[in-house]
Design a protein around this motif. Structure first.
Motif, PDB file in Angstrom:
ATOM      1  N   ASN A   2       0.812  -1.222   0.000  1.00 25.62           N
ATOM      2  CA  ASN A   2       0.000   0.000   0.000  1.00 25.62           C
ATOM      3  C   ASN A   2       0.833   1.254   0.000  1.00 25.62           C
ATOM      4  O   ASN A   2       0.568   2.205  -0.723  1.00 25.62           O
ATOM      5  CB  ASN A   2      -0.919  -0.003   1.224  1.00 25.62           C
ATOM      6  CG  ASN A   2      -1.996  -1.056   1.104  1.00 25.62           C
ATOM      7  OD1 ASN A   2      -2.335  -1.449  -0.015  1.00 25.62           O
ATOM      8  ND2 ASN A   2      -2.526  -1.521   2.211  1.00 25.62           N
ATOM      9  N   ASN A   3       1.870   1.268   0.854  1.00 26.65           N
ATOM     10  CA  ASN A   3       2.678   2.486   0.949  1.00 26.65           C
ATOM     11  C   ASN A   3       3.341   2.829  -0.381  1.00 26.65           C
ATOM     12  O   ASN A   3       3.468   3.987  -0.766  1.00 26.65           O
ATOM     13  CB  ASN A   3       3.740   2.316   2.037  1.00 26.65           C
ATOM     14  CG  ASN A   3       3.146   2.351   3.422  1.00 26.65           C
ATOM     15  OD1 ASN A   3       2.028   2.841   3.587  1.00 26.65           O
ATOM     16  ND2 ASN A   3       3.873   1.843   4.399  1.00 26.65           N
ATOM     17  N   ILE A   6       0.780   4.342  -2.754  1.00 24.39           N
ATOM     18  CA  ILE A   6       0.490   5.746  -2.435  1.00 24.39           C
ATOM     19  C   ILE A   6       1.588   6.627  -2.993  1.00 24.39           C
ATOM     20  O   ILE A   6       1.347   7.673  -3.581  1.00 24.39           O
ATOM     21  CB  ILE A   6       0.354   5.931  -0.919  1.00 24.39           C
ATOM     22  CG1 ILE A   6      -0.948   5.270  -0.450  1.00 24.39           C
ATOM     23  CG2 ILE A   6       0.335   7.402  -0.544  1.00 24.39           C
ATOM     24  CD1 ILE A   6      -1.110   5.234   1.040  1.00 24.39           C
ATOM     25  N   ASN A 163      -5.401  11.319  -3.496  1.00 19.74           N
ATOM     26  CA  ASN A 163      -4.444  11.950  -2.577  1.00 19.74           C
ATOM     27  C   ASN A 163      -5.084  13.108  -1.823  1.00 19.74           C
ATOM     28  O   ASN A 163      -4.867  13.281  -0.620  1.00 19.74           O
ATOM     29  CB  ASN A 163      -3.215  12.453  -3.352  1.00 19.74           C
ATOM     30  CG  ASN A 163      -2.253  11.340  -3.681  1.00 19.74           C
ATOM     31  OD1 ASN A 163      -2.007  10.456  -2.866  1.00 19.74           O
ATOM     32  ND2 ASN A 163      -1.704  11.390  -4.879  1.00 19.74           N
ATOM     33  N   TYR A 166      -7.427  11.679   0.725  1.00 23.82           N
ATOM     34  CA  TYR A 166      -6.659  11.014   1.785  1.00 23.82           C
ATOM     35  C   TYR A 166      -6.073  12.029   2.755  1.00 23.82           C
ATOM     36  O   TYR A 166      -6.127  11.855   3.976  1.00 23.82           O
ATOM     37  CB  TYR A 166      -5.552  10.174   1.149  1.00 23.82           C
ATOM     38  CG  TYR A 166      -4.748   9.364   2.143  1.00 23.82           C
ATOM     39  CD1 TYR A 166      -5.203   8.118   2.566  1.00 23.82           C
ATOM     40  CD2 TYR A 166      -3.532   9.839   2.633  1.00 23.82           C
ATOM     41  CE1 TYR A 166      -4.464   7.367   3.469  1.00 23.82           C
ATOM     42  CE2 TYR A 166      -2.796   9.096   3.538  1.00 23.82           C
ATOM     43  CZ  TYR A 166      -3.262   7.857   3.957  1.00 23.82           C
ATOM     44  OH  TYR A 166      -2.523   7.124   4.856  1.00 23.82           O
ATOM     45  N   LYS A 175      -8.913   6.471   6.768  1.00 26.74           N
ATOM     46  CA  LYS A 175      -7.720   6.634   5.926  1.00 26.74           C
ATOM     47  C   LYS A 175      -7.154   5.266   5.545  1.00 26.74           C
ATOM     48  O   LYS A 175      -6.727   5.052   4.402  1.00 26.74           O
ATOM     49  CB  LYS A 175      -6.653   7.467   6.654  1.00 26.74           C
ATOM     50  CG  LYS A 175      -6.978   8.948   6.743  1.00 26.74           C
ATOM     51  CD  LYS A 175      -5.958   9.691   7.577  1.00 26.74           C
ATOM     52  CE  LYS A 175      -4.688   9.996   6.821  1.00 26.74           C
ATOM     53  NZ  LYS A 175      -4.828  11.161   5.928  1.00 26.74           N
ATOM     54  N   GLU A 176      -7.159   4.346   6.513  1.00 27.13           N
ATOM     55  CA  GLU A 176      -6.649   3.010   6.227  1.00 27.13           C
ATOM     56  C   GLU A 176      -7.502   2.317   5.169  1.00 27.13           C
ATOM     57  O   GLU A 176      -6.987   1.644   4.281  1.00 27.13           O
ATOM     58  CB  GLU A 176      -6.625   2.177   7.511  1.00 27.13           C
ATOM     59  CG  GLU A 176      -5.507   2.540   8.473  1.00 27.13           C
ATOM     60  CD  GLU A 176      -4.135   2.312   7.854  1.00 27.13           C
ATOM     61  OE1 GLU A 176      -3.913   1.234   7.264  1.00 27.13           O
ATOM     62  OE2 GLU A 176      -3.288   3.223   7.940  1.00 27.13           O
ATOM     63  N   ARG A 179      -6.845   3.110   1.503  1.00 27.91           N
ATOM     64  CA  ARG A 179      -5.653   2.556   0.864  1.00 27.91           C
ATOM     65  C   ARG A 179      -6.004   1.503  -0.191  1.00 27.91           C
ATOM     66  O   ARG A 179      -5.275   1.329  -1.173  1.00 27.91           O
ATOM     67  CB  ARG A 179      -4.717   1.943   1.908  1.00 27.91           C
ATOM     68  CG  ARG A 179      -4.047   2.974   2.808  1.00 27.91           C
ATOM     69  CD  ARG A 179      -3.276   2.278   3.917  1.00 27.91           C
ATOM     70  NE  ARG A 179      -2.629   3.231   4.802  1.00 27.91           N
ATOM     71  CZ  ARG A 179      -1.379   3.636   4.672  1.00 27.91           C
ATOM     72  NH1 ARG A 179      -0.641   3.175   3.682  1.00 27.91           N
ATOM     73  NH2 ARG A 179      -0.848   4.497   5.521  1.00 27.91           N
ATOM     74  N   SER A 180      -7.098   0.788   0.028  1.00 28.50           N
ATOM     75  CA  SER A 180      -7.488  -0.241  -0.939  1.00 28.50           C
ATOM     76  C   SER A 180      -7.796   0.370  -2.302  1.00 28.50           C
ATOM     77  O   SER A 180      -7.588  -0.268  -3.342  1.00 28.50           O
ATOM     78  CB  SER A 180      -8.700  -1.027  -0.425  1.00 28.50           C
ATOM     79  OG  SER A 180      -9.814  -0.184  -0.269  1.00 28.50           O
ATOM     80  N   PHE A 182      -6.272   3.021  -3.533  1.00 28.67           N
ATOM     81  CA  PHE A 182      -4.963   3.239  -4.149  1.00 28.67           C
ATOM     82  C   PHE A 182      -4.477   1.948  -4.799  1.00 28.67           C
ATOM     83  O   PHE A 182      -3.918   1.963  -5.896  1.00 28.67           O
ATOM     84  CB  PHE A 182      -3.940   3.698  -3.096  1.00 28.67           C
ATOM     85  CG  PHE A 182      -4.024   5.149  -2.737  1.00 28.67           C
ATOM     86  CD1 PHE A 182      -3.512   6.118  -3.585  1.00 28.67           C
ATOM     87  CD2 PHE A 182      -4.593   5.552  -1.540  1.00 28.67           C
ATOM     88  CE1 PHE A 182      -3.568   7.458  -3.249  1.00 28.67           C
ATOM     89  CE2 PHE A 182      -4.659   6.892  -1.196  1.00 28.67           C
ATOM     90  CZ  PHE A 182      -4.144   7.852  -2.054  1.00 28.67           C
ATOM     91  N   ASP A 183      -4.690   0.819  -4.095  1.00 26.70           N
ATOM     92  CA  ASP A 183      -4.262  -0.473  -4.622  1.00 26.70           C
ATOM     93  C   ASP A 183      -4.923  -0.770  -5.963  1.00 26.70           C
ATOM     94  O   ASP A 183      -4.254  -1.130  -6.933  1.00 26.70           O
ATOM     95  CB  ASP A 183      -4.613  -1.585  -3.636  1.00 26.70           C
ATOM     96  CG  ASP A 183      -3.714  -1.604  -2.428  1.00 26.70           C
ATOM     97  OD1 ASP A 183      -2.665  -0.955  -2.457  1.00 26.70           O
ATOM     98  OD2 ASP A 183      -4.081  -2.269  -1.439  1.00 26.70           O
TER      99      ASP A 183
END
Length: 401
Positions: A2-3, A6, A163, A166, A175-176, A179-180, A182-183
């Motif tokens: 994930n990181n 992003i 972004n 987020y 926020k967590e 992330r999906s 973004f994936d």
């Protein structure tokens, strides 16, 4: 991970250069490059043409001249086409251009530039120019076409919106969950990019711009399967194969192949908390998992309870864990160890070359943190992965539990 996605999204959020190109004669190419240009918004100062060496992360100024009334002129010769940076001072206004021998014209404007400030990290303040027109560089035309394809722009807009949302979201749990997204967008954009790159290189195997674009793509997707890498690299010919970008890719592939399952794990010696030395080779006779982590890596910290359970389950059966921290400050490493209380071997990686990644994580070609490498009793690599489940599955096979 994930990181990394992003980070990729932030990169896609940067606008592409608005460029065009005209041809130049073979005689002009033989005489080197001749860059003329004008920048609106900076009347006078110094302009530098800077080459970046990705291998050691150093920059070299190839030429610098003073300019007046916004006009400048640079001359020189390049062996092969190369993406370089023009920097105008005062103000550190910067833009990238693909330099090749021939006549190149640049028109730039400081309006709408994207400002940055890295002074708190020991860096500089400056701005990336967004209004830039380049003519005369065929390689820049190709790069511009790729950056401004409709699908590419669509993904950039999606990442920019993600972004923004987020950063605006205050609820950490929400926020967590974001992330999906973004994936999923990252996977779609990656698939589109590699198809474009494959199609382009198939039709243009000698293009240095093609090698540059593929190298850029790989830097954000460094766990790309090696068989896919080989297929694309085998398409390049002539000038493209002579470029620094092709050489970097071939070098990375060779390094990754040296740490494939079945290969002997490279030995290394690092310091423990008490500053005594510890050699990986001293663990022979046991199954060993090398755990690449860092105090600042949230997924790494979240995985620790799982590895405590795994360690308790297998340690008496001949299993060991060697954690290698990517912390550059030992104080951060100490604090994390005190908090986590990990009951296995703890080592800290080294950063022998300024601005370069850590020594052992580079040796083992770890694409992101956390990263895991499982060794057999003879020190041969069994698993090289960023996924916990891959290690769990192999250990279950080994110990049949």
């Amino acid at each position: 991970m994930n990181n990394r996605l992003i980070k990729l999204g932030l990169t896609f959020g940067m606008a592409g250069l608005m460029l065009a190109s005209t041809g130049c004669s073979e005689n002009q190419k033989d005489n080197g490059y001749h860059i003329t240009g004008n920048i609106n918004g900076v009347d006078s100062g110094l302009v530098k043409l800077v080459s970046y060496n990705e291998e050691d992360r150093t920059s070299t100024t190839l030429d610098s001249v003073t300019f007046k009334n916004g006009s400048f002129e640079l001359k020189g010769t390049v062996k092969y086409p190369e993406m370089m940076t023009l920097i105008f001072t005062p103000g550190n206004w910067a833009t990238q251009i693909f330099v090749e021998n021939g006549t190149i014209a640049v028109k730039a404007d400081t309006t709408g530039a994207e400002h940055y400030d890295y002074s708190s990290y020991g860096g500089e303040k400056g701005a990336n120019l967004k209004k830039i027109e380049v003519t005369g560089s065929a390689n820049h035309d190709i790069y511009n076409k790729y950056e401004n394809e409709p699908e590419q722009l669509k993904f950039k807009d999606e990442f920019a919106a993600l972004n923004k949302a987020y950063e605006a979201e205050k609820d950490l749990k929400l926020k967590e969950k974001m992330r999906s997204k973004f994936d999923s967008v990252g996977q779609l954009s990656k698939a589109w990019q590699i198809k474009w790159i494959n199609d382009f290189i198939t039709k243009n195997p000698t293009s240095v711009a093609g090698a540059y674009i593929f190298n850029n793509h790989y830097r954000f997707n460094s766990s790309m399967p090696l068989n896919e890498m080989d297929v694309i690299l085998n398409k390049f010919k002539d000038e493209a194969k002579q470029s620094t970008y092709f050489r970097l890719l071939v070098s990375d592939v060779a390094k990754r192949k040296r740490v494939l399952p079945g290969e002997q794990a490279p030995d290394f010696t690092l310091l423990k908390r008490d500053s005594t030395s510890f050699a990986l080779s001293s663990t022979k006779g046991k199954y060993v998992m090398i755990d690449f982590w860092a105090s600042w890596c949230k997924p790494c910290r979240e995985a620790i309870p799982h590895w405590k359970n795994v360690y308790a389950k297998y340690r008496d059966k001949g299993f060991e864990i060697v954690s290698v921290s990517n912390d550059s400050r030992w104080s951060d490493w100490f604090k994390a160890m005190d908090q986590e209380q990990m009951p296995w071997i703890q080592l800290c990686d080294e950063f022998p070359i300024k601005n370069m990644p850590a020594k052992v994580s580079t040796l083992y070609q770890i694409p992101s943190l956390p990263g895991y490498v499982l060794l057999d009793k003879e020190g041969k690599i069994l698993v090289h992965t960023i996924e916990e489940k891959d290690i769990d599955q192999k250990l279950a096979e080994i110990f049949k539990m």
